[in-house]
Design a protein around this motif. Structure first.
Motif, PDB file in Angstrom:
ATOM      1  N   ALA A 142      11.996 -10.965 -38.337  1.00  0.00           N
ATOM      2  CA  ALA A 142      11.849  -9.958 -39.395  1.00  0.00           C
ATOM      3  C   ALA A 142      11.600 -10.666 -40.726  1.00  0.00           C
ATOM      4  O   ALA A 142      11.984 -11.825 -40.896  1.00  0.00           O
ATOM      5  CB  ALA A 142      13.111  -9.110 -39.476  1.00  0.00           C
ATOM      6  N   PRO A 143      10.966  -9.994 -41.673  1.00  0.00           N
ATOM      7  CA  PRO A 143      10.759 -10.623 -42.981  1.00  0.00           C
ATOM      8  C   PRO A 143      12.101 -10.957 -43.635  1.00  0.00           C
ATOM      9  O   PRO A 143      13.114 -10.299 -43.368  1.00  0.00           O
ATOM     10  CB  PRO A 143      10.012  -9.568 -43.797  1.00  0.00           C
ATOM     11  CG  PRO A 143       9.697  -8.465 -42.883  1.00  0.00           C
ATOM     12  CD  PRO A 143      10.396  -8.669 -41.595  1.00  0.00           C
ATOM     13  N   PRO A 144      12.133 -11.983 -44.497  1.00  0.00           N
ATOM     14  CA  PRO A 144      13.410 -12.321 -45.141  1.00  0.00           C
ATOM     15  C   PRO A 144      13.875 -11.205 -46.060  1.00  0.00           C
ATOM     16  O   PRO A 144      13.076 -10.475 -46.648  1.00  0.00           O
ATOM     17  CB  PRO A 144      13.084 -13.592 -45.932  1.00  0.00           C
ATOM     18  CG  PRO A 144      11.612 -13.585 -46.102  1.00  0.00           C
ATOM     19  CD  PRO A 144      11.052 -12.856 -44.927  1.00  0.00           C
ATOM     20  N   THR A 145      15.169 -11.086 -46.169  1.00  0.00           N
ATOM     21  CA  THR A 145      15.758 -10.071 -47.038  1.00  0.00           C
ATOM     22  C   THR A 145      15.532 -10.467 -48.492  1.00  0.00           C
ATOM     23  O   THR A 145      15.735 -11.625 -48.848  1.00  0.00           O
ATOM     24  CB  THR A 145      17.263  -9.957 -46.756  1.00  0.00           C
ATOM     25  OG1 THR A 145      17.454  -9.750 -45.357  1.00  0.00           O
ATOM     26  CG2 THR A 145      17.878  -8.813 -47.530  1.00  0.00           C
ATOM     27  N   PRO A 146      15.110  -9.536 -49.352  1.00  0.00           N
ATOM     28  CA  PRO A 146      14.895  -9.898 -50.760  1.00  0.00           C
ATOM     29  C   PRO A 146      16.217 -10.271 -51.427  1.00  0.00           C
ATOM     30  O   PRO A 146      17.264  -9.695 -51.105  1.00  0.00           O
ATOM     31  CB  PRO A 146      14.293  -8.637 -51.378  1.00  0.00           C
ATOM     32  CG  PRO A 146      14.598  -7.542 -50.428  1.00  0.00           C
ATOM     33  CD  PRO A 146      14.776  -8.144 -49.077  1.00  0.00           C
ATOM     34  N   PRO A 147      16.187 -11.224 -52.373  1.00  0.00           N
ATOM     35  CA  PRO A 147      17.430 -11.647 -53.035  1.00  0.00           C
ATOM     36  C   PRO A 147      18.121 -10.520 -53.797  1.00  0.00           C
ATOM     37  O   PRO A 147      19.330 -10.563 -53.997  1.00  0.00           O
ATOM     38  CB  PRO A 147      16.980 -12.740 -53.998  1.00  0.00           C
ATOM     39  CG  PRO A 147      15.643 -13.177 -53.514  1.00  0.00           C
ATOM     40  CD  PRO A 147      15.047 -12.016 -52.785  1.00  0.00           C
ATOM     41  N   SER A 148      17.395  -9.511 -54.220  1.00  0.00           N
ATOM     42  CA  SER A 148      18.012  -8.407 -54.956  1.00  0.00           C
ATOM     43  C   SER A 148      18.986  -7.613 -54.081  1.00  0.00           C
ATOM     44  O   SER A 148      19.859  -6.916 -54.605  1.00  0.00           O
ATOM     45  CB  SER A 148      16.934  -7.473 -55.499  1.00  0.00           C
ATOM     46  OG  SER A 148      16.175  -6.925 -54.435  1.00  0.00           O
TER      47      SER A 148
END
Length: 168
Positions: A142-148
């Motif tokens: 899965a795409p990486p989780t955004p830092p926000s």
């Protein structure tokens, strides 16, 4: 028209510790319990904030490591169409091939071809190109989780703990 006013005689603390002889002991006990509950809720706020900061730091570190270990590559669709029926999916399954550096690092000289069945949200014809996320070994992820997201996790965790403390 009603005007809002904060009268001294209606405060809970004066009801708990006041000298009014008409107050029953149950009224004083109730007022003490309410004052105690308010103090617990106020005292729990810094503890919950500290817990939220801890969650933020750990999740921000985890999401940063996740984004370093995952990268986007372009895959070429070899075969379009579902391989088999998958219940509760709305996407189309395609067979794709993509190249990843042999050592897992970006920009490596030796590339290894990987193939696999991928689910896409829209139809793709054979020969078409799609962007996918892979880990260092070349496996689709899965795409990486955004830092926000770390901030949202921290606020939710801290608020949840505070609500539990305030409602108890």
């Amino acid at each position: 028209m009603h005007a809002f006013s904060l009268r001294f005689r209606s405060w809970w603390i004066t009801r708990a510790f006041g000298r009014n002889p008409l107050l029953r002991w149950t009224d004083r006990t109730e007022a003490c319990v309410i004052v105690f509950a308010i103090l617990v809720a106020l005292a729990a706020a810094p503890v919950c904030a500290a817990a939220g900061v801890g969650v933020y730091r750990s999740h921000a570190r985890f999401y940063a490591e996740q984004s370093l270990a995952r990268h986007s590559v372009t895959a070429t669709v070899v075969e379009a169409g579902p391989r088999r029926h998958q219940p509760r999916t709305t996407g189309v399954t395609v067979l794709a091939i993509w190249l990843v550096a042999a050592d897992g690092a970006r920009g490596g000289e030796v590339e290894v071809a990987h193939t696999g069945w991928l689910t896409r949200d829209r139809a793709v014809n054979a020969g078409g190109r799609i962007d996918i996320w892979v880990d260092d070994a070349g496996a689709p992820v899965a795409p990486p989780t955004p830092p926000s997201q770390a901030g949202l996790d921290a606020v939710g965790y801290g608020a949840g703990i505070w609500l539990v403390a305030a409602l108890d």
